[in-house]
Motif scaffolding. Structure first.
Motif, PDB file in Angstrom:
ATOM      1  N   VAL A 150       0.848  -1.201   0.000  1.00 36.94           N
ATOM      2  CA  VAL A 150       0.000   0.000   0.000  1.00 36.94           C
ATOM      3  C   VAL A 150       0.882   1.250   0.000  1.00 36.94           C
ATOM      4  O   VAL A 150       0.598   2.221  -0.708  1.00 36.94           O
ATOM      5  CB  VAL A 150      -0.978  -0.009   1.188  1.00 36.94           C
ATOM      6  CG1 VAL A 150      -1.770   1.291   1.250  1.00 36.94           C
ATOM      7  CG2 VAL A 150      -1.926  -1.203   1.085  1.00 36.94           C
ATOM      8  N   CYS A 157       0.595   4.306  -2.755  1.00 39.76           N
ATOM      9  CA  CYS A 157       0.230   5.671  -2.356  1.00 39.76           C
ATOM     10  C   CYS A 157       1.389   6.649  -2.507  1.00 39.76           C
ATOM     11  O   CYS A 157       1.170   7.821  -2.851  1.00 39.76           O
ATOM     12  CB  CYS A 157      -0.307   5.674  -0.936  1.00 39.76           C
ATOM     13  SG  CYS A 157      -1.891   4.816  -0.780  1.00 39.76           S
ATOM     14  N   VAL A 213      -6.443   7.310   2.180  1.00 40.85           N
ATOM     15  CA  VAL A 213      -6.383   5.857   2.384  1.00 40.85           C
ATOM     16  C   VAL A 213      -5.932   5.579   3.809  1.00 40.85           C
ATOM     17  O   VAL A 213      -5.008   6.222   4.313  1.00 40.85           O
ATOM     18  CB  VAL A 213      -5.407   5.179   1.386  1.00 40.85           C
ATOM     19  CG1 VAL A 213      -5.164   3.717   1.759  1.00 40.85           C
ATOM     20  CG2 VAL A 213      -5.917   5.269  -0.045  1.00 40.85           C
ATOM     21  N   LEU A 228      -8.524  -1.918   3.684  1.00 43.88           N
ATOM     22  CA  LEU A 228      -8.294  -0.489   3.499  1.00 43.88           C
ATOM     23  C   LEU A 228      -9.608   0.249   3.627  1.00 43.88           C
ATOM     24  O   LEU A 228     -10.672  -0.310   3.336  1.00 43.88           O
ATOM     25  CB  LEU A 228      -7.791  -0.191   2.078  1.00 43.88           C
ATOM     26  CG  LEU A 228      -6.448  -0.661   1.616  1.00 43.88           C
ATOM     27  CD1 LEU A 228      -6.246  -0.268   0.157  1.00 43.88           C
ATOM     28  CD2 LEU A 228      -5.350  -0.067   2.466  1.00 43.88           C
ATOM     29  N   CYS A 274     -10.845   3.676   1.724  1.00 45.93           N
ATOM     30  CA  CYS A 274     -10.447   4.588   0.652  1.00 45.93           C
ATOM     31  C   CYS A 274     -11.518   5.645   0.430  1.00 45.93           C
ATOM     32  O   CYS A 274     -12.710   5.317   0.363  1.00 45.93           O
ATOM     33  CB  CYS A 274     -10.281   3.830  -0.664  1.00 45.93           C
ATOM     34  SG  CYS A 274      -9.039   2.542  -0.660  1.00 45.93           S
ATOM     35  N   CYS A 278      -6.931   3.087  -4.858  1.00 44.66           N
ATOM     36  CA  CYS A 278      -6.124   4.092  -4.166  1.00 44.66           C
ATOM     37  C   CYS A 278      -5.963   5.338  -5.031  1.00 44.66           C
ATOM     38  O   CYS A 278      -6.032   6.465  -4.529  1.00 44.66           O
ATOM     39  CB  CYS A 278      -4.756   3.527  -3.784  1.00 44.66           C
ATOM     40  SG  CYS A 278      -4.817   2.300  -2.454  1.00 44.66           S
TER      41      CYS A 278
END
Length: 137
Positions: free
Chosen positions: A12, A16, A42, A57, A59, A106
């Motif tokens: 992740v 990001c 996120v 997650l 989002c 994301c």
């Protein structure tokens, strides 16, 4: 953190961090990514959160995305507590999760909160979508 949690965080984080002017810090005790250090887009819950006892997650979502995703695949997507009323989407990260889809979600979350000038920077990159960031499925 277990090795699985570290792997989730690394994946992740790679997704990001590829977006313009993103920072990461703990918020509410979990890794969270921000645009310009202010607007979160996120959050990673590697151990789950409250009743959702699975890695996932949260989002930010563009208008209508939450409803569409929940209708299309309620086994993967859910309305998270606290932020669900604002259109955020919960995404399960169980083994076998589609990392191309996670990267797309994301990016959509980033686009939902980023100012236009940063979205223009993202669009100006040779590879505007982040599908290949974060590793194979």
């Amino acid at each position: 953190m277990t090795s699985e949690e570290v792997d989730l965080l690394d994946r992740v984080r790679a997704i990001c961090a590829a977006f313009p002017q993103v920072t990461e810090r703990l918020s509410h005790g979990t890794p969270t990514w921000f645009v310009n250090g202010r607007k979160s887009f996120v959050q990673l819950w590697p151990d789950g959160h409250h009743r959702d006892e699975f890695p996932h997650l949260w989002c930010a979502g563009p208008p209508g995305a939450q409803e569409a995703l929940l209708a299309a695949n309620p086994e993967v997507f859910f309305r998270p507590p606290y932020v669900g009323h604002r259109g955020w989407v919960g995404v399960r990260l169980d083994p076998g999760a589609s990392w191309a889809e996670v990267a797309e979600l994301c990016e959509d979350a980033y686009r939902a909160v980023a100012p236009g000038r940063l979205i223009a920077q993202l669009d100006a990159r040779p590879q505007a979508r982040a599908e290949n960031v974060g590793g194979a499925a």
